[in-house]
Design a protein around this motif. Structure first.
Motif, PDB file in Angstrom:
ATOM      1  N   LYS A  24      16.789  -5.123 -10.543  1.00  0.00           N
ATOM      2  CA  LYS A  24      15.358  -5.447 -10.681  1.00  0.00           C
ATOM      3  C   LYS A  24      14.681  -5.715  -9.347  1.00  0.00           C
ATOM      4  O   LYS A  24      13.486  -5.509  -9.209  1.00  0.00           O
ATOM      5  CB  LYS A  24      15.161  -6.617 -11.628  1.00  0.00           C
ATOM      6  CG  LYS A  24      15.783  -7.909 -11.173  1.00  0.00           C
ATOM      7  CD  LYS A  24      15.618  -8.982 -12.215  1.00  0.00           C
ATOM      8  CE  LYS A  24      16.394 -10.231 -11.835  1.00  0.00           C
ATOM      9  NZ  LYS A  24      16.362 -11.202 -12.905  1.00  0.00           N
TER      10      LYS A  24
ATOM     11  N   SER B 166      18.559  -4.579 -24.344  1.00  0.00           N
ATOM     12  CA  SER B 166      17.428  -4.153 -23.522  1.00  0.00           C
ATOM     13  C   SER B 166      16.564  -3.122 -24.234  1.00  0.00           C
ATOM     14  O   SER B 166      16.993  -2.476 -25.189  1.00  0.00           O
ATOM     15  CB  SER B 166      17.930  -3.569 -22.198  1.00  0.00           C
ATOM     16  OG  SER B 166      18.555  -2.322 -22.412  1.00  0.00           O
TER      17      SER B 166
ATOM     18  N   PRO C 266       8.866  -5.646 -24.172  1.00  0.00           N
ATOM     19  CA  PRO C 266       9.645  -5.704 -22.927  1.00  0.00           C
ATOM     20  C   PRO C 266       9.483  -7.069 -22.269  1.00  0.00           C
ATOM     21  O   PRO C 266       8.376  -7.560 -22.110  1.00  0.00           O
ATOM     22  CB  PRO C 266       9.026  -4.611 -22.052  1.00  0.00           C
ATOM     23  CG  PRO C 266       8.308  -3.709 -22.999  1.00  0.00           C
ATOM     24  CD  PRO C 266       7.868  -4.584 -24.130  1.00  0.00           C
TER      25      PRO C 266
ATOM     26  N   THR D 196      15.027  -5.379 -15.821  1.00  0.00           N
ATOM     27  CA  THR D 196      16.449  -5.604 -15.520  1.00  0.00           C
ATOM     28  C   THR D 196      16.980  -4.598 -14.503  1.00  0.00           C
ATOM     29  O   THR D 196      17.709  -4.968 -13.595  1.00  0.00           O
ATOM     30  CB  THR D 196      17.302  -5.559 -16.792  1.00  0.00           C
ATOM     31  OG1 THR D 196      17.116  -4.294 -17.443  1.00  0.00           O
ATOM     32  CG2 THR D 196      16.927  -6.688 -17.738  1.00  0.00           C
TER      33      THR D 196
ATOM     34  N   HIS E 196      16.502   1.183 -27.589  1.00  0.00           N
ATOM     35  CA  HIS E 196      16.892  -0.222 -27.628  1.00  0.00           C
ATOM     36  C   HIS E 196      18.411  -0.248 -27.576  1.00  0.00           C
ATOM     37  O   HIS E 196      19.067   0.329 -28.439  1.00  0.00           O
ATOM     38  CB  HIS E 196      16.395  -0.894 -28.910  1.00  0.00           C
ATOM     39  CG  HIS E 196      16.984  -2.262 -29.120  1.00  0.00           C
ATOM     40  ND1 HIS E 196      17.630  -2.608 -30.273  1.00  0.00           N
ATOM     41  CD2 HIS E 196      17.042  -3.342 -28.312  1.00  0.00           C
ATOM     42  CE1 HIS E 196      18.051  -3.858 -30.173  1.00  0.00           C
ATOM     43  NE2 HIS E 196      17.706  -4.318 -28.994  1.00  0.00           N
TER      44      HIS E 196
ATOM     45  N   HIS F  33      14.509  -0.171 -17.556  1.00  0.00           N
ATOM     46  CA  HIS F  33      14.988  -1.136 -18.547  1.00  0.00           C
ATOM     47  C   HIS F  33      14.361  -2.516 -18.364  1.00  0.00           C
ATOM     48  O   HIS F  33      14.178  -2.979 -17.246  1.00  0.00           O
ATOM     49  CB  HIS F  33      16.514  -1.279 -18.447  1.00  0.00           C
ATOM     50  CG  HIS F  33      17.236  -0.021 -18.771  1.00  0.00           C
ATOM     51  ND1 HIS F  33      17.903   0.709 -17.819  1.00  0.00           N
ATOM     52  CD2 HIS F  33      17.388   0.654 -19.935  1.00  0.00           C
ATOM     53  CE1 HIS F  33      18.448   1.770 -18.388  1.00  0.00           C
ATOM     54  NE2 HIS F  33      18.145   1.759 -19.671  1.00  0.00           N
ATOM     55  N   TRP F  34      14.105  -3.145 -19.523  1.00  0.00           N
ATOM     56  CA  TRP F  34      13.607  -4.513 -19.576  1.00  0.00           C
ATOM     57  C   TRP F  34      14.436  -5.285 -20.594  1.00  0.00           C
ATOM     58  O   TRP F  34      15.029  -4.692 -21.498  1.00  0.00           O
ATOM     59  CB  TRP F  34      12.155  -4.550 -20.051  1.00  0.00           C
ATOM     60  CG  TRP F  34      11.182  -3.803 -19.217  1.00  0.00           C
ATOM     61  CD1 TRP F  34      10.469  -4.293 -18.154  1.00  0.00           C
ATOM     62  CD2 TRP F  34      10.769  -2.433 -19.367  1.00  0.00           C
ATOM     63  NE1 TRP F  34       9.652  -3.313 -17.642  1.00  0.00           N
ATOM     64  CE2 TRP F  34       9.819  -2.163 -18.365  1.00  0.00           C
ATOM     65  CE3 TRP F  34      11.113  -1.412 -20.243  1.00  0.00           C
ATOM     66  CZ2 TRP F  34       9.210  -0.916 -18.228  1.00  0.00           C
ATOM     67  CZ3 TRP F  34      10.518  -0.172 -20.108  1.00  0.00           C
ATOM     68  CH2 TRP F  34       9.576   0.067 -19.114  1.00  0.00           C
ATOM     69  N   ALA F  35      14.421  -6.597 -20.487  1.00  0.00           N
ATOM     70  CA  ALA F  35      15.042  -7.430 -21.516  1.00  0.00           C
ATOM     71  C   ALA F  35      14.280  -7.234 -22.830  1.00  0.00           C
ATOM     72  O   ALA F  35      13.064  -7.037 -22.833  1.00  0.00           O
ATOM     73  CB  ALA F  35      15.012  -8.898 -21.096  1.00  0.00           C
ATOM     74  N   HIS F  36      14.988  -7.251 -23.939  1.00  0.00           N
ATOM     75  CA  HIS F  36      14.419  -7.129 -25.283  1.00  0.00           C
ATOM     76  C   HIS F  36      14.013  -8.545 -25.702  1.00  0.00           C
ATOM     77  O   HIS F  36      14.860  -9.389 -25.956  1.00  0.00           O
ATOM     78  CB  HIS F  36      15.510  -6.546 -26.200  1.00  0.00           C
ATOM     79  CG  HIS F  36      15.106  -6.344 -27.608  1.00  0.00           C
ATOM     80  ND1 HIS F  36      15.538  -7.162 -28.628  1.00  0.00           N
ATOM     81  CD2 HIS F  36      14.328  -5.404 -28.185  1.00  0.00           C
ATOM     82  CE1 HIS F  36      15.056  -6.730 -29.776  1.00  0.00           C
ATOM     83  NE2 HIS F  36      14.314  -5.666 -29.523  1.00  0.00           N
TER      84      HIS F  36
END
Length: 173
Positions: A142, A61, A113, A117, A54, A92-95
């Motif tokens: 992305k 993210s 997730p 991103t 994280h 990676h993804w948005a948190h």
């Protein structure tokens, strides 16, 4: 005597011109050595998980660090420096908070997730990427497009601070 001096000066100038027009990278054909990865390795989403992370602050993210078979073997054997052929992917993804899970728990405590991103890669090839410590760096937005040059130029200086062959990620057994 003048002819000899003239000849020596001419030879020196030609040698200087050759030395400063030859590729600094050692590549033939005037090509410069690559430092960026420009294609996503096929099948990376099927690789083994190395770790998760994280990133707080501006990034905020969640990431999954994945490794190909060469990377996983090196991690498990604690082999440093990593051998050529090692590939590490960071997906990676948005948190994002999970309203669904938080409703079950009765309070805000669950994060999942969110939207993707980017995906980043480190590929070890000590000859091809000699200028950047043997690692090539790749960043794909992305939508799959490459990160811009300004962004890419930050990879090596940042990773040069890592004490384990430019790699921050530790193996989570």
């Amino acid at each position: 005597m003048r002819h000899i001096v003239f000849l020596l000066v001419a030879v020196a100038m030609v040698a200087w011109a050759i030395a400063f027009t030859a590729p600094a990278s050692g590549q033939s054909g005037g090509e410069t050595a690559p430092i960026f990865v420009t294609e996503m390795p096929p099948g990376y989403r099927d690789w083994t998980v190395i770790s998760v992370a994280h990133e707080a602050g501006d990034l905020n993210s969640l990431g999954a660090k994945l490794g190909n078979d060469v990377a996983i073997k090196a991690y498990r054997e604690e082999k440093l420096p990593f051998p050529d052929g090692t590939i590490i992917a960071a997906v990676h993804w948005a948190h994002s908070p999970s309203d669904e899970n938080n409703n079950v728990f009765g309070r805000a405590q669950s994060f999942v997730p969110g939207p993707a991103t980017n995906v980043q890669f480190m590929i070890k090839d000590s000859k091809k990427f000699a200028a950047t410590g043997g690692w090539g760096f790749g960043h794909f937005n992305k939508d799959g497009t490459l990160g811009n040059d300004a962004l890419m130029k930050t990879c090596f200086p940042c990773h040069a601070k890592a004490s384990r062959d430019l790699v921050f990620t530790r193996y989570a057994p």
